[in-house]
Enzyme design. Structure first.
Site, mmCIF file in Angstrom:
data_model
loop_
_atom_site.group_PDB
_atom_site.id
_atom_site.type_symbol
_atom_site.label_atom_id
_atom_site.label_comp_id
_atom_site.label_asym_id
_atom_site.label_seq_id
_atom_site.Cartn_x
_atom_site.Cartn_y
_atom_site.Cartn_z
ATOM 1 N N TYR A 1 -20.194 35.214 10.118
ATOM 2 C CA TYR A 1 -20.882 34.383 11.112
ATOM 3 C C TYR A 1 -21.770 35.264 11.978
ATOM 4 C CZ TYR A 1 -18.145 30.142 10.305
ATOM 5 O OH TYR A 1 -17.593 29.011 9.761
ATOM 6 N N ASP B 1 -18.652 23.306 13.269
ATOM 7 C CA ASP B 1 -18.641 22.395 14.420
ATOM 8 C C ASP B 1 -19.992 21.713 14.588
ATOM 9 O OD1 ASP B 1 -16.041 23.124 15.144
ATOM 10 O OD2 ASP B 1 -16.758 24.794 16.365
#
Lengths: 272, 272
Positions: free
Chosen positions: B110, B52
């Site tokens: 992540y 993103d």
């Protein structure tokens, strides 16, 4: 009248140093504007010292006299709400009126960071000088030792220094090698942090010492050359001035008695 | 035709994510422009996945097909010389043509970073979400455990997700508390790093999990609520989407056989 001692951390990348300059855009300007916004007072703050354009500070002390009645524990958040994101007040306490952030300082520590890996670390690119290529860290450590003690550091001072005396004391100087941030699978040198603690430092002194030590690390000079350079008392004898982005004011220490003497009955330390 | 697998680190603050968007200014755009500058080829690179806007990556893999004869060990420095300072290619190697950076990926990790101290860390302000105030980290750890395994993660996916299935596997999830960067004298919580390793992640999945875990940490939800939220298969059951700046693609793993199979006689790994 109260005397407030504050500490401030800043990413110096966008600023012309701590102390107010004719062209503006200094950390001091932003702090004084934030205090004006909070208290309505036009004040002059007194830093523990200057920093050059692009130099960072982790917890730089400054003091300010104020007539404001705002409680000490409200200042930090109120000022941070008025400061840009790359400047943050980290602590505020009340100290005796006799306290002076620069004159009362006993020891200052600077850190200079060199990324010796082949690829710069994007996340620390503003705080590290990238110097790929093999450096002999042991020789750099040995060279650094010659600078410890009380010496005339003219060779490691800017030619523009206006100080009457270039005699200072370096109490400690050491190197820490940080390999934690290395990328997986790499066999790289890591990040070299050079620390120096002293009574005070001349203009560009840490950066010129680092620029000279890098030549030692590269094998262009021997560790014992540091002693000869010191004795020459000539700026031309030393190496280049390392880039300001690698430098961070790490710590400034005071005597506890300077912080708590006088008629204060309580140390208004927000943290404790 | 050769297939090159590269890894790239970037500070995503200034970019609209990895993958090319109609409005431009993505990491992919910069990488393709740098390859065009180096080889004269108009190429399309294939990332291990999207990120993103504002999300960072430590070592994101991508592959690219090239007709260029430039030796593998020249690419990294040549590309870095053409890229902005917040994007750096960290590794380049030749892999079999069958290798695909996204389809061959076996595990992705992540990291999401929350600064729980009262004052933000100016030096990591681009990479941490500042969340002052007490957080119960033990409860957050307990809540996180309910998400491990193979589940339908609809509750933790963006409503705009276009994937046919929301079933994914989280292999591991854990929290590391880093108090090393704390200012002297402070008694603060430190930085909370939340790690998740999985087969793949849905749009906003890590950020929605973190936004919900923060509510657990604040005491607004119980750890065992994470199980109920998962079972609801409804985005409305979960908490808000945490800010993108705290998220970093940490690691993508492949099978060694995918990297070295085929007719390659030598693995051209610049690092080893």
């Amino acid at each position: 009248m109260r005397n407030l001692l504050m500490t401030v951390s800043y990413d110096g990348t966008e600023y012309f140093g701590f102390q107010t300059q004719p062209d503006g855009n200094t950390v001091q300007d932003h702090l004084e504007a934030a205090i004006l916004g909070l208290t309505g007072e036009v004040v002059k703050i007194h830093g523990s010292g200057r920093t050059d354009a692009g130099v960072h500070a982790r917890e730089q002390p400054f003091h300010v006299h104020t007539e404001s009645k705002i409680p000490v524990d409200r200042w930090r958040m109120a000022l941070n709400g008025r400061l840009p994101a790359d400047i943050r007040v980290t602590d505020v306490q009340e100290v005796p009126l006799s306290f002076h952030a620069r004159r009362s300082a006993k020891r200052k520590t600077y850190r200079f960071s060199i990324n010796a890996n082949r690829v710069p670390d994007v996340f620390n690119r503003r705080y590290q000088v990238h110097h790929p290529g093999q450096l002999n860290v042991e020789n750099m450590q040995e060279g650094l030792k010659y600078l410890i003690g009380t010496h005339d550091y003219t060779s490691f001072a800017s030619r523009h220094s206006t100080k009457a005396s270039h005699v200072r004391t370096i109490y400690e100087a050491w190197i820490e090698l940080d390999r934690s941030g290395n990328y997986s699978g790499s066999h790289e040198q890591g990040v070299i942090h050079i620390f120096m603690t002293g009574s005070g430092f001349l203009q560009h002194m840490v950066r010129i010492i680092v620029g000279t030590l890098l030549q030692v690390g590269e094998g262009k000079r021997k560790p014992e050359d540091m002693k000869k350079i010191l004795e020459a008392q000539d700026r031309a004898a030393a190496g280049p001035t390392a880039e300001s982005k690698g430098l961070m004011l790490w710590e400034v220490l005071y005597e506890q008695t300077d912080l708590t003497a006088g008629d204060l009955t309580e140390l208004n330390n927000y943290e404790t």
